[in-house]
Motif scaffolding. Sequence first.
Motif, mmCIF file in Angstrom:
data_model
loop_
_atom_site.group_PDB
_atom_site.id
_atom_site.type_symbol
_atom_site.label_atom_id
_atom_site.label_comp_id
_atom_site.label_asym_id
_atom_site.label_seq_id
_atom_site.Cartn_x
_atom_site.Cartn_y
_atom_site.Cartn_z
ATOM 1 N N PHE B 11 54.768 25.358 -36.822
ATOM 2 C CA PHE B 11 53.755 25.746 -35.834
ATOM 3 C C PHE B 11 54.241 25.339 -34.466
ATOM 4 O O PHE B 11 54.844 24.284 -34.306
ATOM 5 C CB PHE B 11 52.417 25.047 -36.101
ATOM 6 N N GLY B 41 47.155 16.367 -43.489
ATOM 7 C CA GLY B 41 48.155 16.774 -42.511
ATOM 8 C C GLY B 41 49.524 16.984 -43.103
ATOM 9 O O GLY B 41 50.466 17.293 -42.382
ATOM 10 N N CYS B 42 49.663 16.877 -44.417
ATOM 11 C CA CYS B 42 50.994 17.007 -45.000
ATOM 12 C C CYS B 42 51.365 18.442 -45.308
ATOM 13 O O CYS B 42 52.473 18.725 -45.735
ATOM 14 C CB CYS B 42 51.111 16.146 -46.259
ATOM 15 N N GLY B 43 50.420 19.383 -45.111
ATOM 16 C CA GLY B 43 50.792 20.790 -45.276
ATOM 17 C C GLY B 43 50.167 21.474 -46.479
ATOM 18 O O GLY B 43 50.533 22.595 -46.809
ATOM 19 N N LYS B 44 49.173 20.840 -47.111
ATOM 20 C CA LYS B 44 48.579 21.419 -48.317
ATOM 21 C C LYS B 44 47.914 22.768 -48.018
ATOM 22 O O LYS B 44 48.187 23.764 -48.691
ATOM 23 C CB LYS B 44 47.528 20.446 -48.901
ATOM 24 N N SER B 45 47.026 22.751 -47.007
ATOM 25 C CA SER B 45 46.319 24.005 -46.678
ATOM 26 C C SER B 45 47.293 25.085 -46.268
ATOM 27 O O SER B 45 47.150 26.252 -46.628
ATOM 28 C CB SER B 45 45.322 23.771 -45.552
ATOM 29 N N THR B 46 48.301 24.669 -45.482
ATOM 30 C CA THR B 46 49.295 25.634 -45.032
ATOM 31 C C THR B 46 49.961 26.298 -46.233
ATOM 32 O O THR B 46 50.114 27.519 -46.279
ATOM 33 C CB THR B 46 50.347 24.930 -44.159
HETATM 34 N N1 LIG Z 1 47.334 26.787 -36.660
HETATM 35 C C1 LIG Z 1 48.044 25.644 -36.500
HETATM 36 N N2 LIG Z 1 48.635 25.419 -35.325
HETATM 37 C C2 LIG Z 1 49.355 24.306 -35.119
HETATM 38 N N3 LIG Z 1 49.530 23.367 -36.018
HETATM 39 C C3 LIG Z 1 48.962 23.496 -37.254
HETATM 40 C C4 LIG Z 1 48.178 24.652 -37.538
HETATM 41 N N4 LIG Z 1 47.718 24.545 -38.800
HETATM 42 C C5 LIG Z 1 48.230 23.367 -39.265
HETATM 43 N N5 LIG Z 1 48.961 22.772 -38.338
HETATM 44 C C6 LIG Z 1 49.676 21.531 -38.474
HETATM 45 O O1 LIG Z 1 50.466 21.590 -39.647
HETATM 46 C C7 LIG Z 1 50.376 20.423 -40.357
HETATM 47 C C8 LIG Z 1 49.847 20.695 -41.762
HETATM 48 O O2 LIG Z 1 48.510 21.071 -41.662
HETATM 49 P P1 LIG Z 1 47.614 21.375 -42.941
HETATM 50 O O3 LIG Z 1 48.349 22.278 -43.829
HETATM 51 O O4 LIG Z 1 46.274 21.815 -42.494
HETATM 52 O O5 LIG Z 1 47.459 19.939 -43.605
HETATM 53 P P2 LIG Z 1 46.559 19.489 -44.814
HETATM 54 O O6 LIG Z 1 45.803 20.642 -45.302
HETATM 55 O O7 LIG Z 1 47.513 18.940 -45.775
HETATM 56 O O8 LIG Z 1 45.651 18.426 -44.261
HETATM 57 C C9 LIG Z 1 49.495 19.486 -39.571
HETATM 58 O O9 LIG Z 1 50.333 18.653 -38.807
HETATM 59 C C10 LIG Z 1 48.738 20.377 -38.680
HETATM 60 O O10 LIG Z 1 48.452 19.729 -37.476
#
Ligand SMILES: Nc1ncnc2c1ncn2[C@@H]1O[C@H](COP(=O)(O)OP(=O)(O)O)[C@@H](O)[C@H]1O
Lengths: 782, 227
Positions: B11, B41-46
């Motif tokens: 990102f 914040g480790c990328g699970k949702s991503t």
């Molecule tokens: N749309 C976005 N823009 C910028 N950074 C993002 C975005 N979505 C997620 N991130 C960053 O990517 C990382 C992983 O996020 P995320 O997958 O939501 O974590 P989790 O679900 O494990 O808590 C985090 O550091 C978050 O700040």
Amino acid sequence: MFKIFLNTVFRKLYLQKGYSLINILGLATGITCSLLILLWVEYELSFDSFHQNKSQIYSVYENQTYADGETFTVYATPAPLAANLKENIDEIDKATRISRTWGKLMLSTEGSTFVENSGLCVDPDFFKIFSFPVLLGNPNLVMPDERSIVITEKMSKRYFGEDNPLGKTISINTNLKYHVSAVLKDSPKNSSLYFDFLLPFNFIKENWGFNLNNWDSHAFLTIIQIKNNTYIPSLETKIKPYIKQNLKQSNTDLALQKFSDYHLHSINGNKLSPILYIRIFTLVAFIILLIACFNYMNLSTARSERRAREVAVRKVVGAHKRGLFALFMAESIFISLLAFGLAIVLVELLLPFFKELTQRDLTLKLSNPTLLLSFAAIVLFTGFVSGSYPALYLSSFKPIRILKGKLYRDSHLFRKLMVIIQFIISVALIICSSVIYRQLDFLQDKDVGYQKDNIIYIEMLDNFQKHYPKLKENLIKIPGVLKVTAANQMPINFTNSTSDISWKGKSKDAKDVLFQLSFVDYDFIETFEMEVLQGRAFSSKQGADSLKLVINEAAASVMNMKYTIGEKVKIWDYEGEVIGIVKNFNFNSLQVGVKPLLMLMSSDEFKYIAIKTSGDEQPIINKIRETWSKSFPKIPFSYRLLKDDFSYLYKAESRMSLVFISFTLIAIIISALGLFGLSSYIIEQKYKEMGIRKVFGAEFQNLLRSFLYRFLKWILLANLIAWPIAYFLMQWWLAGFAYRIHISWMEFLGAGLLSILIAFITVFYQSYKISTIAPIKAIRYE
Amino acid sequence: MIKTNNLMKKFRTNEVETTALNNVNLEINEGEFVAIMGPSGCGKSTLLNILGLLDNPSSGELFFYNERVDGYNERQRTNLRKENIGFVFQSFNLIEELTIYENVELPLLYMKVSSSERKRRVNETLDRMKIMHRAKHFPQQLSGGQQQRAAIARAVITNPKLILADEPTGNLDSTNGEEVMNLLTQLNETGTTIVMVTHSPSDADRSHRIIQLFDGHIVTENMRQKL
Ligand SMILES: Nc1ncnc2c1ncn2[C@@H]1O[C@H](COP(=O)(O)OP(=O)(O)O)[C@@H](O)[C@H]1O
Ligand SMILES: [Mg+2]
């Protein structure tokens, strides 16, 4: 403090670039347009207002009543009137006659000769009534005697260069000598009286032998200056029968018009007078301003909802209600002033084009600040209203409700209403401009009953008539010249009329009928290809055709003649014989219908030579010029194209329609911008929803359909309201024309489709934008 | 069913670049129940969003039934999603202006299912999720557990082969969480593949396999012993 404020404002503007641009530009465009229009309106209204005595100056005009009950209203009055009024009516302080010099005059100084046609013949009171500043000469005795000529600065330069012109001699048509008694400042552009030089009124008699004691010849403008505190209605009753008192059989009443109304108000009650257009344009200016202000309010209130969160946070951290109110107000007003500043710049940039379009010498004068100040007030008001909604509303609601994400719906109604009003106005404007355009186009192209293409005409100088036969002979020899004829007036505008006509069967006590009278040469009817219905046209083969008459259908029907060839008609003391009837053709503006017309031959009266060419005029005109200058090396050759003059007849209207259509376009653009901005905003609010829909399978067309449905309802409603408004307005306008088009349902449909198209483009764009981005972005969108 | 090859996601916001996923390689078979765990914040949702084609990887390959899908355009993605995948979010993501019934019906509207068939399936699903009595209500009027059950109803109404659930119990108390987990387990037992992000070890216990993410990397993959 102010700096912090500015910083936040500009940062916000920057963060919301799209909105800011649409919002500020929209308002600025609106202000620009309405300012331009109002500058023009102000200019038109300023006509003749520079005369110091303007509230006391009146024109005397005539109402002549004829048999058919028709009144004929003219500024033309008898020559003895002015002096008579001044002497006999107490309230009248000063009086002058004014006459244009008739046609072209040859003026010469010791060195050179000039051809002039912009002179006025006036009485000495002229200089006391009107305020044309005297640069040289005695301001109290501008025109001391019958041999004085008064010239303008411009003319003085042209004639005498840097020399002192006072006392210098100018001779007119070689035989009449005048000496320059004064030099005036050039007449201002917003003066109805335009002139290069002024001659004593007696010139009319000296040069043309015109009888200046005749009460029955109506030809001159009479201007009076009344005493202070005169009660106008009682003066009018005194003046009304004045001609009848001096001339028993007269059909003429007199009336007064304020001289400052001369430019814009028509005396004959024609509702399509210039003042109407001035009013329409003032209205258009305000409508555009209104649309722009609506837009502005609409968009900024929409934007302020986005700021609900900001307000909530500010409140949570302890901002006071009053402080928040002031902040929002200041912001909104500041931005509207920014738009105002931009508008001023735009006006300056556009003014040259607008001057061209209106043919007026407009300036954005800061020395006359009323207009600007009133605009600034309107803008402040716009800023205030736009600011007061968020200021009052947002600063008073409970922060917790917003932080929880509850939206407020009641403001949507207000906004929908404004968008609908905008669309009503736009749709109505589209329809009106289409009808106006078509009507004027129709007049331009209407078959007037004669041929106006490929005709050039030349105005003759005085005493030129004797050279005409020889010239005709030479002209007709030029290849490409098809016909040559002459007349006292061109069919574009017949002005010579008389009611002193009698015929067999005219009842004794019948009221007078006004006949147009035209003096023509052989080939006149053929040159203009007028259609002869009965009998024949004038013809040199038939021997002397003097005292023969060709009349039009309208005249035949007035005289109750069905089979009229050979009938006798008495004009003044001459008895003429009808030899032919021509089909009605239009010899005035198409706003008026066809009047009775008599044509007869009389070479003394000729003032114009008309030449029909075979087409492509320029080479032929060059030949004509050669022929001319061989015969008359001293007289400059100048000509006009009849077709151009015809266009000129409708030029005022054409110009108006052009201005009207341009501004309609701008109004539509502003409305479209407004809809675009607002729908973008609404759609943005729906971003998350659309994202969710996408996650579960919605495609572009699904999104498009759901948005379209939301907006189309409003547009359709706006159309339904706009249509009848436009219809009645245009019916009313068209009723002022003798020849008119009919409003077509296509115009309504077209306007409707156009408005739908605008909505569709907006919605299409937004739906497409959402459909191409990854749905997670939409869901996350804040 | 799903296979990834060196999946990367970066990102970029205002000059700061975050690597949310770094060389992620994993394989998920049909019928599996996989839990993804790791610190926030480790990328699970991503990862989940990319597996569900809601977001695009920056690089790497993604296979769905052996077909490479990371290069799909939005239209193809939408089609793949609506035919195969159901989503459940932590914050439910129900549409506020629509009733529960309409929310659940939504995916069927985009699949050209006849209205009688829609009615049958919505009623049946609402019944299965035990929120039939709330069909006419709006989301705000429901408790969190009920909203999440409605969201699950929406996710399963198209009979997807795969359900992606991002912290489905994250906003729920333990009783409601339990109920939601029961529903997911049932779905898995009837053959639906489930990939679920969770913080809760007890929820993870329901799965066959746990993938541990740390700072965008997969650190361990534990095959759980089925009891
Ligand atoms: N749309 C976005 N823009 C910028 N950074 C993002 C975005 N979505 C997620 N991130 C960053 O990517 C990382 C992983 O996020 P995320 O997958 O939501 O974590 P989790 O679900 O494990 O808590 C985090 O550091 C978050 O700040
Ligand atoms: Mg997460």
